[in-house]
Structure formats: structure tokens, C-alpha cells
Write a protein that holds these residues in place. Sequence first.
Motif: not given
Length: 105
Positions: A33, A37-38, A40, A42-43, A45-46
Motif C-alpha cells: 500500500v 495508506w500505511q 491505517t 488498509t493493508a 483489509r486487502l
Amino acid sequence: MHSRWWGGLLTDVPADTITETGTRTYALSELMVRTPWQKTGTARRLHDALPAPRPEERATLLVVQDHPKVHALYQSWGWQTLGDLRPSILDAPLFHAMLLGLPQH
Ligand SMILES: CC(C)(COP(=O)(O)OP(=O)(O)OC[C@H]1O[C@@H](n2cnc3c(N)ncnc32)[C@H](O)[C@@H]1OP(=O)(O)O)[C@@H](O)C(=O)NCCC(=O)NCCS
């Protein structure tokens, strides 16, 4: 069946651990990411969403041994280290090969 994925495995493991059927193992390659976006979530969730619809029983990834924090992150997400792997590519680094069981549908 032999898979090229396991070709550079340096650690002795039981043969059935690396037996592939062509549909047994999902390979997660290069999760990344961008910096904003680190940290957060997000990684994560991906990481959870990508294999969720997949039928394979497990996932595998390679993490460079020079990045212990990333290795620790994957361990904290449930991944187990299978062993050391160096792909048969010129100047390839040494990786940890990791496995994670996937939920069955
Ligand atoms: C790996 C990644 C997806 C994780 O994202 P995240 O869950 O938001 O977690 P963070 O970004 O906080 O990373 C966790 C730790 O690993 C470190 N780290 C992440 N990528 C790293 C890399 N390529 N090299 C060295 N350290 C790295 C971070 O600095 C962080 O350490 P810190 O807590 O001391 O700051 C994201 O950091 C990333 O895209 N990194 C670059 C690409 C990469 O290395 N992917 C792994 C391929 S196997």
C-alpha cells in the motif's frame, strides 16, 4: 505434483506439505500500500479480502528475511513460517516461506 513455487525451498519439510494439486494453494504476491495508506488498516483489509472468495485451502507468500518487521506483521496476522526459500533466480534474496489456512466455503 511438484510446483515451481517450492523450487527454492532450503528447509526440509514433509513431502505432503508442499504437494500441490493445482488448486490447493493461493499465492499472495507483493502486498503493498502507498505510504499515506500505511498504518491505517488498509493493508490488513486487502490481505483479508483478496483470498476471501478463493476456493484454495491455504495461502502462501514469501517475505524477504531482511524485513523482520514485515515478517512479524504477517505472523501477527496468523501466518506460519514454513522455512527458508531462495528462488532460482540470479542474486535472489533469501525469503521466509509462509503459509496461512484459508476459511473453507
Ligand atoms: C507491508 C505493508 C503492506 C503493511 O502495511 P501496514 O499493515 O499498514 O503496516 P506498516 O506499514 O505499519 O508496516 C509494519 C512495519 O513494517 C515496516 N515495513 C513495512 N514495509 C517494509 C519494507 N519493505 N522494508 C522494511 N520495513 C518495512 C514498517 O516500517 C512498520 O514498522 P514500524 O511499525 O516500526 O514503523 C506496507 O508496509 C507496505 O506496503 N510496505 C512496502 C511493500 C512491502 O514490503 N510489502 C511486503 C511484500 S512481502
